[in-house]
Write a protein that holds these residues in place. Structure first.
Motif, PDB file in Angstrom:
ATOM      1  N   ALA A 118       0.780  -1.108  -0.093  1.00 23.68           N
ATOM      2  CA  ALA A 118      -0.025   0.099  -0.148  1.00 23.68           C
ATOM      3  C   ALA A 118       0.799   1.243   0.032  1.00 23.68           C
ATOM      4  N   VAL A 121       2.174   1.890  -3.568  1.00 23.67           N
ATOM      5  CA  VAL A 121       1.037   2.228  -4.320  1.00 23.67           C
ATOM      6  C   VAL A 121       0.486   3.820  -4.040  1.00 23.67           C
ATOM      7  N   ALA A 122       0.586   4.069  -2.773  1.00 22.78           N
ATOM      8  CA  ALA A 122       0.497   5.506  -2.588  1.00 22.78           C
ATOM      9  C   ALA A 122       1.641   6.561  -3.209  1.00 22.78           C
ATOM     10  N   LYS A 125       0.581   6.650  -7.013  1.00 20.34           N
ATOM     11  CA  LYS A 125      -0.487   7.464  -7.395  1.00 20.34           C
ATOM     12  C   LYS A 125      -0.122   8.990  -7.219  1.00 20.34           C
ATOM     13  N   ASP A 148      -5.890   9.374 -13.738  1.00 21.34           N
ATOM     14  CA  ASP A 148      -5.771   9.101 -12.511  1.00 21.34           C
ATOM     15  C   ASP A 148      -4.642   7.579 -12.606  1.00 21.34           C
ATOM     16  N   SER A 167      -9.068  -0.275  -0.482  1.00 22.79           N
ATOM     17  CA  SER A 167      -9.066   1.213  -0.341  1.00 22.79           C
ATOM     18  C   SER A 167      -8.313   1.714  -1.624  1.00 22.79           C
ATOM     19  N   TRP A 168      -7.560   0.915  -2.355  1.00 20.81           N
ATOM     20  CA  TRP A 168      -6.784   1.420  -3.376  1.00 20.81           C
ATOM     21  C   TRP A 168      -6.927   0.535  -4.665  1.00 20.81           C
ATOM     22  N   ARG A 200     -16.214   1.995  -2.743  1.00 23.51           N
ATOM     23  CA  ARG A 200     -15.872   2.047  -3.812  1.00 23.51           C
ATOM     24  C   ARG A 200     -16.645   1.449  -4.987  1.00 23.51           C
TER      25      ARG A 200
END
Length: 293
Positions: A118, A121-122, A125, A148, A167-168, A200
């Motif tokens: 995660a 990934v953050a 992004k 995005d 969440s992602w 989501r």
């Protein structure tokens, strides 16, 4: 359809023939995976070639392990691949199941967690959103073709991992060893609930399995040989014990029946994993795909 990247003795003509056969067929996606301590093609380099060799199919990594890469460089490479493919890239991500891959590139084994995934990934992004990750004159680019950034899937087989990715991730890129659709649907239910709880959109639900077309015993032996080579980090006697019930082997009609069962539980895509580099498999599967309702 997955590229035969884990098969031996590959070269550019073989890989190009597979890519073009998949692109010419009825397949929705072309997939390939990543390993480091193995003799498969490097995944990001291959992305560039696949973007050039295809025009239609979605390109899906199943899966990349971000902790084996610098996240900024990985984001830049994937954005480049998305641009070169005209926005056809989907990125499957996972933590990887082999410590040897982490050791081969000097990655920290302590990051082999969903939290480590995660975190990477953050960062990616942020890069794709055009945010600066350092005091540079301009942000890291190029910008991805897709707004995005590429669609993201989590590569997993477990409910805890599915929940942590809600969440992602935009969906699942799982694997089924025994093709048990009831167990697969239970995992889908976990994903549906987790994505809804996170506010989501409905997740994309994909799974994969090894396959071999042909006479039952001969096709099963092909799967067994592939597993012996691919699962080289597992003691051979364990692979031998699981091989008779892992993946699928049989005729075209039998494969069609299996695919319909996965369609019935709401599977959006099945990513077939070949156990041979013979491109005739692609043509044989293509001939039956249109019959799946």
């Amino acid at each position: 359809m997955t590229m035969p990247v884990m098969e031996p003795d590959l070269d550019a003509p073989v890989l190009r023939a597979w890519a073009r056969a998949i692109d010419d067929g009825p397949f929705s996606s072309l997939c390939w995976g990543e390993r480091i301590a193995f003799d498969n093609p490097e995944a990001i380099t291959l992305l560039g070639a696949l973007a050039a060799w295809t025009d239609r199919v979605r390109l899906i990594t199943t899966v990349l392990v971000p902790q084996l890469h610098d996240p900024v460089m990985l984001a830049k490479a994937l954005a480049t691949g998305d641009m070169l493919s005209g926005g056809r890239l989907t990125v499957g991500l996972g933590i990887g199941g082999r410590l040897e891959d982490y050791e081969a590139v000097g990655a920290d084994p302590a990051t082999q967690t969903m939290r480590g995934l995660a975190d990477s990934v953050a960062v990616m992004k942020r890069v794709w959103a055009g945010q600066k990750v350092t005091d540079s004159v301009v942000p890291v680019g190029p910008p991805p073709m897709q707004e995005d950034g590429p669609q993201l899937l989590v590569g997993t087989m477990g409910p805890k991992t599915v929940r942590s990715a809600a969440s992602w991730a935009d969906g699942l890129a799982g694997t089924t060893l025994d093709l048990d659709t009831s167990k697969q649907n239970a995992l889908y239910d976990v994903a549906r609930a987790a994505w809804a709880e996170a506010g989501r959109p409905k997740p994309l639900l994909a799974t994969s399995f090894w396959f071999a077309l042909g006479d039952g015993d001969k096709a099963r032996a092909q799967v067994h040989r592939h597993l012996r080579r691919y699962m080289n980090w597992i003691p051979a006697e364990y692979v031998d014990a699981m091989a008779p019930t892992t993946g699928w082997a049989g005729s075209e009609d039998e494969l069609l029946s299996v695919l319909r069962k996965f369609a019935d539980i709401g599977t959006d895509e099945v990513h077939l994993i070949p156990t041979s580099s013979d491109v005739d498999q692609v043509h044989r599967v293509a001939a039956i795909i249109d019959d799946v309702g």
